[in-house]
Design a protein around this motif. Structure first.
Motif, PDB file in Angstrom:
ATOM      1  N   GLY A 100      -3.168 -35.399  35.439  1.00 62.18           N
ATOM      2  CA  GLY A 100      -4.401 -34.656  35.488  1.00 62.18           C
ATOM      3  C   GLY A 100      -5.297 -35.146  34.381  1.00 62.18           C
ATOM      4  N   ASN A 101      -6.309 -34.411  34.011  1.00 64.92           N
ATOM      5  CA  ASN A 101      -7.237 -35.001  33.066  1.00 64.92           C
ATOM      6  C   ASN A 101      -7.093 -34.481  31.643  1.00 64.92           C
ATOM      7  N   LEU A 102      -6.113 -33.627  31.336  1.00 65.40           N
ATOM      8  CA  LEU A 102      -5.869 -33.187  29.972  1.00 65.40           C
ATOM      9  C   LEU A 102      -4.379 -33.233  29.658  1.00 65.40           C
ATOM     10  N   ILE A 103      -4.072 -33.642  28.416  1.00 67.29           N
ATOM     11  CA  ILE A 103      -2.718 -33.554  27.908  1.00 67.29           C
ATOM     12  C   ILE A 103      -2.727 -32.565  26.753  1.00 67.29           C
ATOM     13  N   PHE A 104      -1.826 -31.588  26.793  1.00 67.75           N
ATOM     14  CA  PHE A 104      -1.789 -30.530  25.796  1.00 67.75           C
ATOM     15  C   PHE A 104      -0.655 -30.739  24.797  1.00 67.75           C
ATOM     16  N   GLY A 105      -0.890 -30.311  23.565  1.00 63.37           N
ATOM     17  CA  GLY A 105       0.196 -30.155  22.624  1.00 63.37           C
ATOM     18  C   GLY A 105       1.004 -28.921  22.987  1.00 63.37           C
ATOM     19  N   LYS A 106       2.074 -28.671  22.236  1.00 64.71           N
ATOM     20  CA  LYS A 106       2.974 -27.574  22.584  1.00 64.71           C
ATOM     21  C   LYS A 106       2.481 -26.212  22.117  1.00 64.71           C
ATOM     22  N   GLY A 107       1.398 -26.197  21.359  1.00 59.10           N
ATOM     23  CA  GLY A 107       0.850 -24.924  20.912  1.00 59.10           C
ATOM     24  C   GLY A 107       1.378 -24.509  19.548  1.00 59.10           C
ATOM     25  N   THR A 108       0.528 -23.835  18.799  1.00 59.52           N
ATOM     26  CA  THR A 108       0.900 -23.298  17.484  1.00 59.52           C
ATOM     27  C   THR A 108       0.513 -21.835  17.448  1.00 59.52           C
ATOM     28  N   LYS A 109       1.512 -20.992  17.225  1.00 56.97           N
ATOM     29  CA  LYS A 109       1.241 -19.556  17.180  1.00 56.97           C
ATOM     30  C   LYS A 109       0.788 -19.156  15.788  1.00 56.97           C
ATOM     31  N   LEU A 110      -0.334 -18.487  15.723  1.00 54.55           N
ATOM     32  CA  LEU A 110      -0.887 -18.001  14.463  1.00 54.55           C
ATOM     33  C   LEU A 110      -0.819 -16.483  14.437  1.00 54.55           C
ATOM     34  N   SER A 111      -0.255 -15.949  13.377  1.00 56.35           N
ATOM     35  CA  SER A 111      -0.254 -14.503  13.150  1.00 56.35           C
ATOM     36  C   SER A 111      -0.966 -14.227  11.844  1.00 56.35           C
ATOM     37  N   VAL A 112      -1.974 -13.372  11.896  1.00 53.57           N
ATOM     38  CA  VAL A 112      -2.741 -13.016  10.699  1.00 53.57           C
ATOM     39  C   VAL A 112      -2.451 -11.561  10.369  1.00 53.57           C
TER      40      VAL A 112
ATOM     41  N   ASN B  30     -16.095 -29.129  44.812  1.00 48.85           N
ATOM     42  CA  ASN B  30     -15.156 -30.226  44.608  1.00 48.85           C
ATOM     43  C   ASN B  30     -14.576 -30.267  43.195  1.00 48.85           C
ATOM     44  N   PRO B  31     -14.090 -29.137  42.712  1.00 58.23           N
ATOM     45  CA  PRO B  31     -13.480 -29.161  41.369  1.00 58.23           C
ATOM     46  C   PRO B  31     -12.107 -29.807  41.419  1.00 58.23           C
ATOM     47  N   ASN B  32     -11.655 -30.312  40.280  1.00 56.48           N
ATOM     48  CA  ASN B  32     -10.241 -30.633  40.107  1.00 56.48           C
ATOM     49  C   ASN B  32      -9.535 -29.304  39.832  1.00 56.48           C
ATOM     50  N   LEU B  33      -8.373 -29.114  40.439  1.00 54.66           N
ATOM     51  CA  LEU B  33      -7.650 -27.851  40.290  1.00 54.66           C
ATOM     52  C   LEU B  33      -6.237 -28.113  39.782  1.00 54.66           C
ATOM     53  N   TYR B  34      -5.727 -27.192  38.991  1.00 57.98           N
ATOM     54  CA  TYR B  34      -4.447 -27.386  38.315  1.00 57.98           C
ATOM     55  C   TYR B  34      -3.623 -26.105  38.367  1.00 57.98           C
ATOM     56  N   ALA B  92      -6.247 -23.607  36.651  1.00 61.94           N
ATOM     57  CA  ALA B  92      -7.405 -24.116  35.918  1.00 61.94           C
ATOM     58  C   ALA B  92      -8.232 -25.013  36.819  1.00 61.94           C
ATOM     59  N   TRP B  93      -9.504 -25.167  36.465  1.00 62.84           N
ATOM     60  CA  TRP B  93     -10.376 -26.112  37.179  1.00 62.84           C
ATOM     61  C   TRP B  93     -11.144 -26.933  36.160  1.00 62.84           C
ATOM     62  N   SER B  94     -11.584 -28.090  36.607  1.00 64.94           N
ATOM     63  CA  SER B  94     -12.467 -28.897  35.775  1.00 64.94           C
ATOM     64  C   SER B  94     -13.435 -29.648  36.682  1.00 64.94           C
ATOM     65  N   GLY B  95     -14.517 -30.140  36.056  1.00 62.63           N
ATOM     66  CA  GLY B  95     -15.491 -30.914  36.790  1.00 62.63           C
ATOM     67  C   GLY B  95     -15.146 -32.387  36.704  1.00 62.63           C
ATOM     68  N   GLU B  96     -16.000 -33.145  36.102  1.00 59.68           N
ATOM     69  CA  GLU B  96     -15.764 -34.585  35.979  1.00 59.68           C
ATOM     70  C   GLU B  96     -14.599 -34.861  35.052  1.00 59.68           C
ATOM     71  N   GLU B  97     -14.005 -36.014  35.254  1.00 63.79           N
ATOM     72  CA  GLU B  97     -12.877 -36.419  34.422  1.00 63.79           C
ATOM     73  C   GLU B  97     -13.297 -36.441  32.961  1.00 63.79           C
ATOM     74  N   GLY B  98     -12.404 -35.915  32.110  1.00 65.71           N
ATOM     75  CA  GLY B  98     -12.692 -35.884  30.691  1.00 65.71           C
ATOM     76  C   GLY B  98     -13.370 -34.614  30.231  1.00 65.71           C
ATOM     77  N   GLN B  99     -13.795 -33.791  31.171  1.00 69.10           N
ATOM     78  CA  GLN B  99     -14.435 -32.531  30.821  1.00 69.10           C
ATOM     79  C   GLN B  99     -13.382 -31.450  30.575  1.00 69.10           C
ATOM     80  N   PRO B 100     -13.753 -30.371  29.876  1.00 67.03           N
ATOM     81  CA  PRO B 100     -12.770 -29.321  29.605  1.00 67.03           C
ATOM     82  C   PRO B 100     -12.242 -28.688  30.882  1.00 67.03           C
ATOM     83  N   GLN B 101     -11.043 -28.175  30.800  1.00 66.36           N
ATOM     84  CA  GLN B 101     -10.526 -27.350  31.872  1.00 66.36           C
ATOM     85  C   GLN B 101     -10.814 -25.894  31.555  1.00 66.36           C
ATOM     86  N   HIS B 102     -11.040 -25.119  32.617  1.00 67.24           N
ATOM     87  CA  HIS B 102     -11.327 -23.705  32.476  1.00 67.24           C
ATOM     88  C   HIS B 102     -10.224 -22.932  33.175  1.00 67.24           C
ATOM     89  N   PHE B 103      -9.655 -21.974  32.465  1.00 62.90           N
ATOM     90  CA  PHE B 103      -8.447 -21.325  32.927  1.00 62.90           C
ATOM     91  C   PHE B 103      -8.690 -19.933  33.484  1.00 62.90           C
TER      92      PHE B 103
END
Lengths: 114, 112
Positions: A100-112, B30-34, B92-103
């Motif tokens: 897909g178009n994003l790769i995520f890190g595993k997340g960091t939990k913050l407690s304040v 035509n969004p990308n869907l996840y 989640a969805w996003s528009g063009e490649e490289g754009q943020p995903q919205h959850f």
């Protein structure tokens, strides 16, 4: 391949303390970088982004600077509040990648704490 | 403006029962869907993504499947749920490649 590494939590701070959550990445080309926040029981919300080297993303008092020389995108806030308690995810765009178009890190939990 | 809706918010199902989670997007075409799964205390695992109607890519082998019958509708399904399918599912969805995903707000699935 492209990847994101962020510091493991949990991170516990007192209110008004300074926050840094480290994030480093490995990528080919010039990805965009993002920080997302997930409050308890909710989905993820985009917190800030940076699309090119030396860009600084900022929102709600949080900042992160795209450092190409150190391949980093550390999240900072000068004075945290109890309401900032959440899980924070660093992510990069994975142009043309199979994940897909994003790769995520595993997340960091913050407690304040108040 | 664009919005994403995901339902149900919570679901409790017995082992071996079927599953259908639905996600719809409004205000864009035509969004990308996840589909992601987030196990307790862990990060996001991308399960499926789609760049168009009927186009589904699967990232991990599992007993889940996804379908995109309409441009802005993305469905996550299973014929027989396993205990290990418990978790928090995010669309989640996003528009063009490289754009943020919205959850979406997520679905908390508990398998008994």
């Amino acid at each position: 391949g492209n990847s994101v590494t962020q510091m493991e939590g949990p991170v516990t701070l007192s209110e008004e303390a300074f926050l840094t959550i480290n994030c480093t990445y490995t990528a080919t080309g010039y990805p965009s970088l993002f920080w997302y926040v997930q409050y308890p029981g909710e989905g993820l919300q985009l917190l800030l982004k940076a699309t090119k080297a030396d860009d600084k993303g900022s929102n709600k008092g949080f900042e992160a600077t795209y450092r190409k020389e150190t391949t980093s995108f550390h999240l900072e806030k000068g004075s945290v509040q109890v309401s900032d308690s959440a899980v924070y995810f660093c992510a990069l765009s994975n142009y043309g990648g199979s994940q897909g178009n994003l790769i995520f890190g595993k997340g960091t939990k913050l407690s304040v704490k108040p | 403006s664009q919005t994403i809706h995901q339902w149900p918010a919570t679901l409790v199902q017995p082992v071996g029962s079927p599953l259908s989670l639905e996600c719809t997007v409004e205000g864009t075409s035509n969004p990308n869907l996840y589909w992601y799964r987030q196990a307790a205390g862990r990060g996001l695992q991308l399960l499926f993504y789609s760049v168009g109607i009927g186009q589904i890519s699967s990232e991990v082998p599992q007993n889940l499947s996804a379908s995109r019958p309409q441009d802005r509708q993305f469905i996550l399904s299973s014929k027989k749920l396993l205990l290990s399918d418990s978790g928090f599912y995010l669309c989640a969805w996003s528009g063009e490649e490289g754009q943020p995903q919205h959850f979406g707000d997520g679905t908390r699935l508990s398998i008994l």
